[in-house]
Design a protein around this motif. Structure first.
Motif, PDB file in Angstrom:
ATOM      1  N   GLY A   1      28.586 -37.394 -21.217  1.00 37.69           N
ATOM      2  CA  GLY A   1      28.433 -37.640 -22.642  1.00 37.69           C
ATOM      3  C   GLY A   1      28.864 -36.468 -23.494  1.00 37.69           C
ATOM      4  O   GLY A   1      29.334 -35.439 -22.996  1.00 37.69           O
TER       5      GLY A   1
ATOM      6  N   ASP B   1      28.995 -42.218 -35.838  1.00 38.00           N
ATOM      7  CA  ASP B   1      27.645 -42.703 -35.559  1.00 38.00           C
ATOM      8  C   ASP B   1      27.460 -42.899 -34.057  1.00 38.00           C
ATOM      9  O   ASP B   1      28.335 -43.447 -33.370  1.00 38.00           O
ATOM     10  N   GLY B   2      26.296 -42.484 -33.545  1.00 35.83           N
ATOM     11  CA  GLY B   2      25.932 -42.761 -32.167  1.00 35.83           C
ATOM     12  C   GLY B   2      26.850 -42.193 -31.116  1.00 35.83           C
ATOM     13  O   GLY B   2      26.914 -42.700 -29.992  1.00 35.83           O
ATOM     14  N   SER B   3      27.561 -41.112 -31.440  1.00 41.46           N
ATOM     15  CA  SER B   3      28.562 -40.580 -30.507  1.00 41.46           C
ATOM     16  C   SER B   3      28.015 -39.519 -29.565  1.00 41.46           C
ATOM     17  O   SER B   3      28.660 -39.190 -28.568  1.00 41.46           O
TER      18      SER B   3
ATOM     19  N   ALA C   1      25.208 -37.739 -26.929  1.00 40.35           N
ATOM     20  CA  ALA C   1      24.095 -37.937 -26.001  1.00 40.35           C
ATOM     21  C   ALA C   1      22.963 -36.983 -26.325  1.00 40.35           C
ATOM     22  O   ALA C   1      21.782 -37.327 -26.203  1.00 40.35           O
TER      23      ALA C   1
ATOM     24  N   ARG D   1      23.174 -41.243 -30.035  1.00 40.25           N
ATOM     25  CA  ARG D   1      23.134 -42.616 -29.543  1.00 40.25           C
ATOM     26  C   ARG D   1      21.672 -43.043 -29.387  1.00 40.25           C
ATOM     27  O   ARG D   1      20.771 -42.181 -29.334  1.00 40.25           O
TER      28      ARG D   1
ATOM     29  N   GLY E   1      18.956 -41.031 -27.592  1.00 46.19           N
ATOM     30  CA  GLY E   1      19.479 -39.671 -27.467  1.00 46.19           C
ATOM     31  C   GLY E   1      18.440 -38.618 -27.791  1.00 46.19           C
ATOM     32  O   GLY E   1      17.423 -38.888 -28.437  1.00 46.19           O
TER      33      GLY E   1
ATOM     34  N   THR F   1      14.146 -45.615 -32.513  1.00 41.31           N
ATOM     35  CA  THR F   1      15.076 -46.729 -32.654  1.00 41.31           C
ATOM     36  C   THR F   1      14.909 -47.386 -34.011  1.00 41.31           C
ATOM     37  O   THR F   1      13.928 -47.179 -34.700  1.00 41.31           O
TER      38      THR F   1
END
Length: 282
Positions: free
Chosen positions: A96, A156-158, A160, A179, A182, A282
């Motif tokens: 990641g 976004d969410g890239s 780890a 992510r 993460g 989340t």
């Protein structure tokens, strides 16, 4: 002939144009988005994505960076780097993208990447002087100049894992680039850190409620998973002491460093850090 340093593919894939938020593609030694906004890579391999200046006294100076390199090359914070690498490896499984927010010279991120053979690292920092070093600190590390208080040029969410070692904290951006599930790893000084140096330079006193305030500041985006303290007493040579003071915030105020000339003997010093691990909600 030595090839010029460049950005790893994984880093290019995670970066976004700061002007329109579109993905980048390589165009020779430049990054170009579909709107044809273009940013050239410096010969040292980093890219400057800033489109505005930063306040004076924000970015580390060449003198501060030189002091940091000399100090860290002495191995004085190697234990912290090794522990940070261990924790990061346990969080990622060795793969990641790891984003280091406020990476400086890339010392900690490079150490982490040594333990993560399938990972890439993105070093973000406002100091181009520091990132000249970071860009060459590890072959899987890419560096981009950016002001951490602004929305980051990162997808976004890239990520780890996001690392934050003695650097500004932007909770919303930490969460956005991580992510789902993460981890955010924050290193900050504990009470008593470098307290013995107060006689030769202004030393920031750590707030007794520091951890409480840190947790509260991140509570909208993260939950605390664990926290540990790394503390030891060490003996530093005069040059070690001078480098430790000059590489920190006091380095922005040369007039406050005059007492360092009086340091001529080794001294026992306390080094103390907290390593906090947070999980993205989340």
């Amino acid at each position: 002939m030595t090839r010029p340093a460049t950005l790893p593919d994984a880093v290019v894939g995670a970066l976004r144009c700061p002007l329109c938020a579109a993905p980048f593609a390589r165009d020779g030694r430049s990054l170009r988005c579909p709107s044809r906004h273009s940013f050239d890579l410096a010969k040292q391999g980093y890219v400057n994505l800033l489109h505005a200046g930063v306040p004076a006294g924000t970015a580390d100076t060449a003198e501060m960076v030189a002091a940091r390199v000399a100090f860290l090359d002495g191995g004085h914070y190697a234990g912290l780097r090794d522990r940070l690498a261990e924790v990061t490896a346990s969080e990622t499984g060795g793969e990641g993208l790891v984003v280091d927010a406020g990476a400086g010279t890339g010392y900690y991120l490079a150490g982490v990447l040594e333990r993560l053979p399938g990972a890439a690292g993105l070093a973000l920092d406002v100091s181009a002087v520091a990132l000249r070093r970071a860009a060459k600190a590890h072959p899987r590390l890419g560096a981009a100049v950016w002001n951490l208080w602004e929305p980051w040029p990162v997808a976004d969410g890239s990520a780890a894992v996001v690392l934050n070692v003695f650097a500004p904290r932007n909770g919303p951006e930490f969460r956005r680039v991580l992510r789902p599930g993460g981890s955010l790893l924050v290193v900050s000084p504990e009470r008593g850190h470098l307290a013995e140096l107060a006689s030769v330079a202004p030393v920031l006193e750590v707030d007794a409620r520091k951890e409480e305030r840190l947790d509260a500041a991140l509570s909208d985006h993260f939950e605390l998973v664990s926290r540990e303290t790394l503390r030891e007493r060490v003996v530093w040579k005069p040059d070690d002491i001078r480098h430790a003071v000059r590489m920190g915030p006091t380095g922005h105020h040369p007039d406050r460093l005059t007492a360092l000339t009086d340091v001529t003997e080794p001294a026992e010093v306390t080094i103390a850090f907290s390593l906090s691990r947070y999980r993205r909600t989340t």
